[in-house]
Every structure is written in structure tokens, then in C-alpha cells.
Design a protein around this motif. Structure first.
Motif, PDB file in Angstrom:
ATOM      1  N   SER A  88     -16.846   1.193  -0.341  1.00  0.00           N
ATOM      2  CA  SER A  88     -15.903   1.681   0.663  1.00  0.00           C
ATOM      3  C   SER A  88     -14.888   0.594   0.963  1.00  0.00           C
ATOM      4  N   GLY A  89     -13.787   1.013   1.529  1.00  0.00           N
ATOM      5  CA  GLY A  89     -12.739   0.069   1.868  1.00  0.00           C
ATOM      6  C   GLY A  89     -11.473   0.776   2.274  1.00  0.00           C
ATOM      7  N   GLU A  90     -10.384   0.034   2.219  1.00  0.00           N
ATOM      8  CA  GLU A  90      -9.093   0.601   2.589  1.00  0.00           C
ATOM      9  C   GLU A  90      -7.997  -0.057   1.776  1.00  0.00           C
ATOM     10  N   ARG A  91      -7.073   0.760   1.304  1.00  0.00           N
ATOM     11  CA  ARG A  91      -5.893   0.240   0.612  1.00  0.00           C
ATOM     12  C   ARG A  91      -4.705   0.489   1.519  1.00  0.00           C
ATOM     13  N   LYS A  92      -3.993  -0.596   1.814  1.00  0.00           N
ATOM     14  CA  LYS A  92      -2.833  -0.538   2.702  1.00  0.00           C
ATOM     15  C   LYS A  92      -1.644   0.056   1.953  1.00  0.00           C
ATOM     16  N   PRO A  93      -0.732   0.699   2.660  1.00  0.00           N
ATOM     17  CA  PRO A  93       0.459   1.240   2.000  1.00  0.00           C
ATOM     18  C   PRO A  93       1.302   0.115   1.414  1.00  0.00           C
ATOM     19  N   ASN A  94       1.940   0.398   0.294  1.00  0.00           N
ATOM     20  CA  ASN A  94       2.803  -0.564  -0.373  1.00  0.00           C
ATOM     21  C   ASN A  94       4.240  -0.108  -0.202  1.00  0.00           C
ATOM     22  N   ASP A  95       4.948  -0.750   0.690  1.00  0.00           N
ATOM     23  CA  ASP A  95       6.333  -0.364   0.961  1.00  0.00           C
ATOM     24  C   ASP A  95       7.323  -1.367   0.384  1.00  0.00           C
ATOM     25  N   LYS A  96       6.910  -2.137  -0.605  1.00  0.00           N
ATOM     26  CA  LYS A  96       7.804  -3.117  -1.206  1.00  0.00           C
ATOM     27  C   LYS A  96       8.982  -2.415  -1.860  1.00  0.00           C
ATOM     28  N   GLY A  97      10.144  -2.949  -1.648  1.00  0.00           N
ATOM     29  CA  GLY A  97      11.336  -2.414  -2.281  1.00  0.00           C
ATOM     30  C   GLY A  97      11.965  -1.250  -1.541  1.00  0.00           C
ATOM     31  N   ALA A  98      11.283  -0.711  -0.561  1.00  0.00           N
ATOM     32  CA  ALA A  98      11.846   0.418   0.185  1.00  0.00           C
ATOM     33  C   ALA A  98      12.597  -0.127   1.391  1.00  0.00           C
ATOM     34  N   SER A  99      13.864   0.144   1.409  1.00  0.00           N
ATOM     35  CA  SER A  99      14.652  -0.292   2.562  1.00  0.00           C
ATOM     36  C   SER A  99      14.516   0.748   3.668  1.00  0.00           C
ATOM     37  N   GLY A 100      15.028   0.425   4.816  1.00  0.00           N
ATOM     38  CA  GLY A 100      14.971   1.353   5.931  1.00  0.00           C
ATOM     39  C   GLY A 100      15.781   2.610   5.684  1.00  0.00           C
ATOM     40  N   GLU A 101      16.661   2.583   4.693  1.00  0.00           N
ATOM     41  CA  GLU A 101      17.514   3.731   4.391  1.00  0.00           C
ATOM     42  C   GLU A 101      16.886   4.689   3.379  1.00  0.00           C
ATOM     43  N   THR A 102      15.802   4.273   2.737  1.00  0.00           N
ATOM     44  CA  THR A 102      15.189   5.091   1.694  1.00  0.00           C
ATOM     45  C   THR A 102      14.323   6.187   2.310  1.00  0.00           C
ATOM     46  N   ARG A 103      14.576   7.426   1.883  1.00  0.00           N
ATOM     47  CA  ARG A 103      13.742   8.561   2.303  1.00  0.00           C
ATOM     48  C   ARG A 103      12.835   8.905   1.126  1.00  0.00           C
ATOM     49  N   THR A 104      11.547   8.869   1.346  1.00  0.00           N
ATOM     50  CA  THR A 104      10.588   9.158   0.289  1.00  0.00           C
ATOM     51  C   THR A 104      10.480  10.657   0.091  1.00  0.00           C
ATOM     52  N   TYR A 105      10.581  11.117  -1.146  1.00  0.00           N
ATOM     53  CA  TYR A 105      10.390  12.535  -1.441  1.00  0.00           C
ATOM     54  C   TYR A 105       9.228  12.770  -2.381  1.00  0.00           C
ATOM     55  N   ALA A 106       8.661  11.717  -2.932  1.00  0.00           N
ATOM     56  CA  ALA A 106       7.453  11.833  -3.751  1.00  0.00           C
ATOM     57  C   ALA A 106       6.658  10.548  -3.613  1.00  0.00           C
ATOM     58  N   LYS A 107       5.355  10.683  -3.433  1.00  0.00           N
ATOM     59  CA  LYS A 107       4.503   9.504  -3.304  1.00  0.00           C
ATOM     60  C   LYS A 107       3.194   9.806  -4.025  1.00  0.00           C
ATOM     61  N   GLU A 108       2.921   9.087  -5.107  1.00  0.00           N
ATOM     62  CA  GLU A 108       1.723   9.325  -5.903  1.00  0.00           C
ATOM     63  C   GLU A 108       0.642   8.278  -5.689  1.00  0.00           C
ATOM     64  N   ARG A 109       0.993   7.163  -5.085  1.00  0.00           N
ATOM     65  CA  ARG A 109       0.026   6.081  -4.896  1.00  0.00           C
ATOM     66  C   ARG A 109      -0.783   6.339  -3.637  1.00  0.00           C
ATOM     67  N   HIS A 149      -3.066   5.603  -0.472  1.00  0.00           N
ATOM     68  CA  HIS A 149      -3.380   4.534   0.468  1.00  0.00           C
ATOM     69  C   HIS A 149      -4.201   5.141   1.601  1.00  0.00           C
ATOM     70  N   GLY A 150      -5.018   4.301   2.198  1.00  0.00           N
ATOM     71  CA  GLY A 150      -5.891   4.747   3.276  1.00  0.00           C
ATOM     72  C   GLY A 150      -7.332   4.365   2.997  1.00  0.00           C
ATOM     73  N   ALA A 151      -8.220   4.840   3.839  1.00  0.00           N
ATOM     74  CA  ALA A 151      -9.644   4.538   3.699  1.00  0.00           C
ATOM     75  C   ALA A 151     -10.237   5.367   2.564  1.00  0.00           C
ATOM     76  N   PHE A 152     -11.230   4.795   1.885  1.00  0.00           N
ATOM     77  CA  PHE A 152     -11.923   5.508   0.809  1.00  0.00           C
ATOM     78  C   PHE A 152     -13.395   5.166   0.830  1.00  0.00           C
ATOM     79  N   ARG A 153     -14.159   6.025   0.159  1.00  0.00           N
ATOM     80  CA  ARG A 153     -15.607   5.823   0.047  1.00  0.00           C
ATOM     81  C   ARG A 153     -16.099   6.560  -1.183  1.00  0.00           C
ATOM     82  N   ARG A 154     -16.812   5.864  -2.054  1.00  0.00           N
ATOM     83  CA  ARG A 154     -17.424   6.474  -3.235  1.00  0.00           C
ATOM     84  C   ARG A 154     -18.911   6.182  -3.182  1.00  0.00           C
ATOM     85  N   VAL A 155     -19.729   7.194  -3.449  1.00  0.00           N
ATOM     86  CA  VAL A 155     -21.177   7.062  -3.442  1.00  0.00           C
ATOM     87  C   VAL A 155     -21.687   7.400  -4.837  1.00  0.00           C
ATOM     88  N   ILE A 156     -22.489   6.493  -5.402  1.00  0.00           N
ATOM     89  CA  ILE A 156     -23.027   6.669  -6.749  1.00  0.00           C
ATOM     90  C   ILE A 156     -24.544   6.678  -6.659  1.00  0.00           C
TER      91      ILE A 156
END
Length: 146
Positions: free
Chosen positions: A78-99, A101-108
Motif C-alpha cells: 500500500s502507499g500513495e503516489r502524489k500528482p505530477n504537475d511538472k511542466g503544467a503552468s497555471g494556464e494549462t487546462r487538462t483535458y486528458a490524464k492517464e497517469r 495518482h492517489g492512494a493504492f493497495r494491492r493484496v496478494i
């Protein structure tokens, strides 16, 4: 002539049933082989004579944000991946996001022949490698014929 009459489009009906079945069972994988392709982190699981090896592909995750536990025959990552906003200026409007981010948990679910006291975890180059040692009794051994 066929004795069967279908009052509607048979292929359309089959496609509809398949979509309903996918919606019903799609979010409940029964094993790693049937897990969703968008599950994070993606895993490779293998076995050697000495251990079970799990590789979790977790690029962009801070190793300090990862937690690995073994309890009652299961290994949890388990853990968390923080959002990666590198390269996005305040003027950029996101219309697609495939990466993801957020909390996750895998059980094996682990095989019965593992030793929960022999677990090693290492994070390098975006990959978390976990080795769970096998019990001595489960390792193959040569028998001398007399």
C-alpha cells in the motif's frame, strides 16, 4: 430452414449481456491473472527454488510512502503516489490524464510454503522488489539411493 426465430439482433443481445456481465463481475478479480489492467501498481509474480518474488512497478512513488505487510498468508502493498504537475503552468487546462495518482493497495495471496519471517523488500528505479523465502521443508532436495 431453421426452426429458430430470433425477433431481434442476436449479436446485439449477446453484446448487451457481455457488457452487463463485465459490469457485474469486472471489479472483482479472483486472482492476479484476472486482475484489471488498470490496477496500480502492476505486478509480476514468480518463483525460484528459494523464494517467491514479487515486482511491483511503481514509478514516481516515494519509497517512504510505501508499506509492505505480511499477515495470515497475504502480502499487502500500500502507499500513495502524489500528482505530477511538472511542466503544467497555471494556464494549462487538462483535458486528458492517464497517469494514476492517489492512494493504492494491492493484496496478494501467498502460497502455504512461504516463510513470513523471511521477507526482503527493495525499491530501485521505480520497481519495488519483494522476496518472500520458502520454508526449508518445501525446498526440493536430492535423495541418496542406497
Amino acid at each position: 430452414m431453421s426452426d429458430f426465430y430470433f425477433g431481434s439482433d442476436l449479436l446485439g443481445d449477446l453484446e448487451r449481456v457481455q457488457r452487463q456481465m463485465s459490469a457485474l463481475f469486472g471489479n472483482a478479480p479472483s486472482s492476479i491473472r484476472s486482475s484489471r489492467t488498470d490496477a496500480f501498481p502492476q505486478l509480476n509474480i514468480g518463483s525460484t527454488e528459494e523464494s517467491i518474488e514479487i515486482v511491483a512497478f511503481a514509478p514516481g512513488v516515494d519509497p517512504a510512502a510505501l508499506e509492505v505487510t505480511v499477515d495470515k498468508g497475504t502480502l499487502t502493498i500500500s502507499g500513495e503516489r502524489k500528482p505530477n504537475d511538472k511542466g503544467a503552468s497555471g494556464e494549462t487546462r487538462t483535458y486528458a490524464k492517464e497517469r494514476f495518482h492517489g492512494a493504492f493497495r494491492r493484496v496478494i495471496e501467498l502460497p502455504q510454503n512461504v516463510n513470513p519471517d523471511k521477507v526482503e523488500a527493495r525499491y530501485a528505479d521505480g520497481c519495488l522488489t519483494i522476496k518472500v523465502g520458502k520454508r526449508e521443508a518445501s525446498k526440493p532436495r536430492a535423495i541418496t539411493i542406497q
